[in-house]
Write a protein that holds these residues in place. Structure first.
Motif, PDB file in Angstrom:
ATOM      1  N   UNK A   1      -4.795  -1.989  -5.698  1.00 34.58           N
ATOM      2  CA  UNK A   1      -3.672  -3.032  -5.589  1.00 34.58           C
ATOM      3  C   UNK A   1      -3.779  -3.994  -4.479  1.00 34.58           C
ATOM      4  N   UNK A   2      -3.878  -3.430  -3.121  1.00 32.16           N
ATOM      5  CA  UNK A   2      -3.955  -4.198  -1.994  1.00 32.16           C
ATOM      6  C   UNK A   2      -5.357  -4.951  -1.896  1.00 32.16           C
ATOM      7  N   UNK A   3      -6.401  -4.357  -2.415  1.00 30.05           N
ATOM      8  CA  UNK A   3      -7.741  -5.269  -2.357  1.00 30.05           C
ATOM      9  C   UNK A   3      -7.470  -6.291  -3.246  1.00 30.05           C
ATOM     10  N   UNK A   4      -6.897  -6.314  -4.443  1.00 34.19           N
ATOM     11  CA  UNK A   4      -6.723  -7.288  -5.255  1.00 34.19           C
ATOM     12  C   UNK A   4      -5.820  -8.358  -4.498  1.00 34.19           C
ATOM     13  N   UNK A   5      -4.622  -7.753  -4.336  1.00 36.15           N
ATOM     14  CA  UNK A   5      -3.596  -8.871  -3.511  1.00 36.15           C
ATOM     15  C   UNK A   5      -4.387  -9.652  -2.273  1.00 36.15           C
ATOM     16  N   UNK A   6      -5.315  -8.672  -1.366  1.00 35.46           N
ATOM     17  CA  UNK A   6      -5.791  -9.544  -0.364  1.00 35.46           C
ATOM     18  C   UNK A   6      -6.661 -10.481  -0.763  1.00 35.46           C
ATOM     19  N   UNK A   7      -7.332 -10.649  -2.076  1.00 34.95           N
ATOM     20  CA  UNK A   7      -8.187 -11.405  -2.501  1.00 34.95           C
ATOM     21  C   UNK A   7      -7.714 -12.445  -3.568  1.00 34.95           C
ATOM     22  N   UNK A   8      -6.556 -12.509  -4.153  1.00 37.81           N
ATOM     23  CA  UNK A   8      -6.159 -13.181  -5.109  1.00 37.81           C
ATOM     24  C   UNK A   8      -5.831 -14.629  -4.788  1.00 37.81           C
ATOM     25  N   UNK A   9      -6.541 -15.448  -5.356  1.00 36.82           N
ATOM     26  CA  UNK A   9      -6.066 -17.043  -4.848  1.00 36.82           C
ATOM     27  C   UNK A   9      -4.745 -17.483  -4.780  1.00 36.82           C
ATOM     28  N   UNK A  10      -3.965 -16.943  -5.691  1.00 34.46           N
ATOM     29  CA  UNK A  10      -2.545 -16.994  -5.827  1.00 34.46           C
ATOM     30  C   UNK A  10      -1.896 -16.686  -4.628  1.00 34.46           C
TER      31      UNK A  10
ATOM     32  N   UNK B   1       0.916  -1.500  -0.066  1.00 36.67           N
ATOM     33  CA  UNK B   1       0.076  -0.061  -0.069  1.00 36.67           C
ATOM     34  C   UNK B   1       0.932   1.272   0.157  1.00 36.67           C
ATOM     35  N   UNK B   2       1.909   1.461   0.760  1.00 31.75           N
ATOM     36  CA  UNK B   2       2.623   2.471   0.906  1.00 31.75           C
ATOM     37  C   UNK B   2       3.556   2.793  -0.329  1.00 31.75           C
ATOM     38  N   UNK B   3       4.028   1.559  -0.825  1.00 31.69           N
ATOM     39  CA  UNK B   3       4.680   1.787  -1.985  1.00 31.69           C
ATOM     40  C   UNK B   3       3.928   2.331  -3.171  1.00 31.69           C
ATOM     41  N   UNK B   4       2.734   1.690  -3.456  1.00 25.38           N
ATOM     42  CA  UNK B   4       2.075   2.138  -4.488  1.00 25.38           C
ATOM     43  C   UNK B   4       1.684   3.514  -4.341  1.00 25.38           C
TER      44      UNK B   4
END
Length: 143
Positions: free
Chosen positions: A128-137, A113-116
């Motif tokens: 970005x954080x929302x997608x990463x938080x829920x991405x299956x991989x 979050x801070x970097x982006x």
């Protein structure tokens, strides 16, 4: 009387809540999906090496792995150490060994979050954080 450029006091007061409140909700959701059935699955093959070495580390102080060249499993020692801390703090099961890595994965989301946000803007950082938080991989790696 307010000038045209002034914003209402209430919107100024709560503006800080938008990114931080939403980030908190995203992290809370990420924690929930990562913690759900954390110990339900048996250890994967690569986890098993660290688990055996972590149990040995707690019992003897040395990460011993039977059948490993030399017996001492020094490969990726921080991972073995964190698994041992998980066993020490939370018990001797699959979930206990995975909790430290769950926490590290949540810290990664905060750092992302801070970097982006610094490179781009707060809206993109939240996406970005929302997608990463829920991405299956990412979920499978975060466990």
């Amino acid at each position: 009387m307010r000038s045209q450029g002034d914003q209402p006091q209430s919107s100024v007061r709560w503006r800080w809540l938008y990114p931080w409140g939403l980030l908190f909700l995203i992290l809370l959701g990420g924690l929930g999906v990562r913690a759900y059935r954390l110990g339900a699955f048996a250890f994967w093959t690569d986890e098993l090496y660290h688990v055996v070495a972590a149990r040995s580390l707690l019992e003897t102080g040395t990460p011993y792995l039977p059948g490993y060249a030399g017996g001492v499993y020094g490969r990726a020692y921080p991972v073995t150490y964190l698994a041992a801390r998980g066993f020490d703090w939370f018990g001797d099961d699959e979930a206990a060994a995975r909790v430290p890595f769950l926490v590290i994965n949540l810290v990664f989301l905060v750092v992302a979050f801070f970097v982006v946000r610094r490179w781009f803007d707060v809206e993109l950082a939240l996406i970005v954080v929302g997608v990463l938080a829920l991405a299956p991989h990412e979920l499978s790696l975060g466990r």
